[in-house]
Design an enzyme around this catalytic site. Structure first.
Site, PDB file in Angstrom:
ATOM      1  CD1 TRP A 183      -2.826   1.804   0.596  1.00 51.54           C
ATOM      2  CD2 TRP A 183      -1.155   2.568   2.036  1.00 51.54           C
ATOM      3  NE1 TRP A 183      -3.047   2.890   0.749  1.00 51.54           N
ATOM      4  CE2 TRP A 183      -2.195   3.574   1.611  1.00 51.54           C
ATOM      5  CE3 TRP A 183      -0.137   2.831   2.994  1.00 51.54           C
ATOM      6  CZ2 TRP A 183      -2.094   4.819   2.139  1.00 51.54           C
ATOM      7  CZ3 TRP A 183      -0.523   4.072   3.550  1.00 51.54           C
ATOM      8  CH2 TRP A 183      -1.389   5.044   3.149  1.00 51.54           C
ATOM      9  CD  GLU A 224      -4.492  -1.710   2.012  1.00 49.09           C
ATOM     10  OE1 GLU A 224      -3.447  -1.813   2.399  1.00 49.09           O
ATOM     11  OE2 GLU A 224      -5.511  -1.088   2.890  1.00 49.09           O
ATOM     12  CE  LYS A 226      -6.517   5.713   3.082  1.00 52.94           C
ATOM     13  NZ  LYS A 226      -5.511   5.979   3.975  1.00 52.94           N
ATOM     14  CG  ASP A 257      -8.711  -0.831   4.311  1.00 54.14           C
ATOM     15  OD1 ASP A 257      -9.815  -0.621   4.862  1.00 54.14           O
ATOM     16  OD2 ASP A 257      -7.490  -0.752   4.769  1.00 54.14           O
ATOM     17  CG  HIS A 260      -8.866   1.838   1.821  1.00 53.04           C
ATOM     18  ND1 HIS A 260      -7.415   1.295   1.592  1.00 53.04           N
ATOM     19  CD2 HIS A 260      -8.796   2.557   3.069  1.00 53.04           C
ATOM     20  CE1 HIS A 260      -6.655   1.705   2.533  1.00 53.04           C
ATOM     21  NE2 HIS A 260      -7.481   2.387   3.638  1.00 53.04           N
ATOM     22  CG  HIS A 284      -6.266  -4.530   5.102  1.00 60.55           C
ATOM     23  ND1 HIS A 284      -5.307  -3.481   4.881  1.00 60.55           N
ATOM     24  CD2 HIS A 284      -5.477  -5.583   5.213  1.00 60.55           C
ATOM     25  CE1 HIS A 284      -4.265  -3.974   5.058  1.00 60.55           C
ATOM     26  NE2 HIS A 284      -4.216  -5.254   5.088  1.00 60.55           N
ATOM     27  CG  ASP A 292     -10.801   7.021  10.961  1.00 54.37           C
ATOM     28  OD1 ASP A 292      -9.833   7.017  10.695  1.00 54.37           O
ATOM     29  OD2 ASP A 292     -11.336   6.039  11.393  1.00 54.37           O
ATOM     30  CG  ASP A 294      -7.627   3.267   9.306  1.00 58.85           C
ATOM     31  OD1 ASP A 294      -7.573   2.039   8.720  1.00 58.85           O
ATOM     32  OD2 ASP A 294      -7.403   4.220   8.744  1.00 58.85           O
ATOM     33  CG  ASP A 324      -5.494  -1.438   8.184  1.00 57.90           C
ATOM     34  OD1 ASP A 324      -5.117  -0.735   8.983  1.00 57.90           O
ATOM     35  OD2 ASP A 324      -5.406  -0.989   6.999  1.00 57.90           O
TER      36      ASP A 324
END
Ligand SMILES: C[C@H](O)[C@H](O)[C@@H](O)C(=O)CO
Ligand SMILES: [Mn+2]
Length: 417
Positions: A183, A224, A226, A257, A260, A284, A292, A294, A324
């Protein structure tokens, strides 16, 4: 909950044609890759380690961040002791143990991770790995593999090559292929008039990193994407379309993810599409909240949907599941335990779905019964089966794990001030 609660649950599920014992067997052998970076706020242990950068921001000031590899490993031991099953650790290159040597990321070798490999071996754990393309003077511009300066780009290519070799050595010593996931943060804060050149450079850089053939029994490559990051709001070179095309043409795993994508976009729906065309998936599992990506994973609908798709499509064998998230506002060990147990519960819920009945309804075009059963299945006694699983795996059922984390916190906090 007593054994009789499980017996009742077993019967309740059996009425819908679900075998709880078979579900528990699959659950027990499915590993989750625990991300090391939750334990120290994504800082790592290189000299000068600090805020991660690369658009990653960790908020919160909860005491007790792990400051050394020994502290992080002790924290991981505590978290793993509260998770049913045997799991993996997902390590970033910035967690190298350099022993004071002046060696930069382009020259990292397996020796710099031998402490982690030995730790994992002693516990029968697998390791996964990530090159670290942030938190470094040569990443301060936010550009790495797309950097227009050839020298900077070559440094990061060399880092990627080194990390694939480290991943392969982890896989060799531990007898389990390590996923090495790339990533990068590269992008642009504001409007950019050339999206083509950075993406061409990224494709060339990745080709250089992946040029060396590595036995997939030792290491698996993943890429990965995003949507955006802090400081890359207007443009991200490694978008989903970029990596999907890259992975299809180069036979790589795609890392999806959960945080993402656009907030209303679900990665669950991508699984059966992407797996038509790539060899495998890395997930992930995360929880996006507004901008956000995460937050700590919970047993919420998006998480449940991910595992439902893996089970319904029989995709568990082609998917590696990692976590993640990073939260410094709560106890960091608890964050691992909450997130990993939630992911495992979501897997269990998916394994307990009355899928045969649901499929029959669907085939018969009886969508009313399908919807009614989907709704009914949500309140079948999942908790009793989960608690039974925890008991069999010798970890606390219910909220029993929290007392352990609180005891550990009392004992360790005094040493971390
Ligand atoms: C630290 C990780 O590599 C990072 O979280 C990455 O996987 C990511 O998701 C960046 O937003
Ligand atoms: Mn991620």
């Amino acid at each position: 909950m007593s054994l009789s609660a499980y017996s009742l649950a077993l019967e309740a599920y059996a009425e819908h044609g679900v075998d709880t014992e078979a579900a528990l067997q699959v659950l027990a052998r499915t590993p989750i890759s625990l991300h090391c970076w939750q334990g120290d706020d994504v800082r790592g242990f290189e000299s000068g380690a600090g805020e991660p950068g690369g658009g990653l921001a960790v908020t919160g000031a909860y005491p007790g961040r792990a400051r050394t590899p020994e502290e992080l490993r002790a924290d991981l031991d505590q978290a793993l002791a509260l998770l049913p099953g045997r799991h993996r650790l997902n390590l970033h290159a910035s967690y190298a143990e350099l022993g004071g040597a002046k060696v930069d990321r382009d020259a990292y070798t397996p020796a710099h991770f031998q402490g982690w490999i030995d730790w994992a071996k002693a516990r029968g754990l697998g390791l996964d790995f990530n090159p670290t393309y942030f938190g470094h003077p040569l990443a301060q511009s936010g550009l790495t593999l797309t950097h227009p300066d050839d020298a900077v780009r070559q440094f990061w290519i060399a880092h990627g090559i080194a990390c694939r070799r480290i991943g392969a050595e982890m896989g060799r010593q531990l007898g389990s292929a390590a996923v090495t996931n790339v990533w990068i943060p590269d992008g642009s804060k504001d409007l950019t008039v050339d999206r083509r050149s950075p993406r061409e450079r990224l494709a060339h850089s990745l080709d250089a990193i992946f040029a060396e053939a590595i036995d997939p029994a030792l290491a698996i490559d993943a890429v990965e994407s995003k949507l955006f990051g802090l400081g890359s709001e207007a443009f991200v070179a490694g978008s989903h379309e970029f990596y999907l095309g890259y992975a299809i043409t180069r036979r790589k795993h795609v890392c999806l993810d959960a945080g993402h994508f656009h907030p209303t976009e679900s990665i669950a729906d991508k699984i059966s599409s992407v797996l038509q065309f790539v060899p495998g998936l890395l997930l992930h599992v995360s929880r996006g909240v507004r901008w956000d990506s995460d937050h700590v994973v919970l047993l919420d609908d998006p998480t449940r949907a991910i595992f439902e798709e893996l089970v319904r499509g029989d995709f568990l064998g082609r998917t590696r599941v990692g976590l993640d998230f990073f939260d410094a506002s709560i106890n960091r060990v608890a964050a691992w335990v909450i997130g990993a147990r939630a992911a495992l519960k979501a897997l269990l819920a998916a394994l307990l779905e009355p899928i045969a009945q649901l499929r029959d309804y669907e085939k018969a075009g009886d969508f009313t019964s399908r919807l009614a059963l989907l709704e009914e299945a949500r309140t079948l006694p999942l908790a009793a089966v989960w608690d039974e699983h925890c008991r069999r795996q010798n970890v606390p059922p219910g909220l029993g794990w929290l007392t352990e984390v609180q005891r550990y916190e009392r004992e360790t906090r005094a040493h971390r001030i």
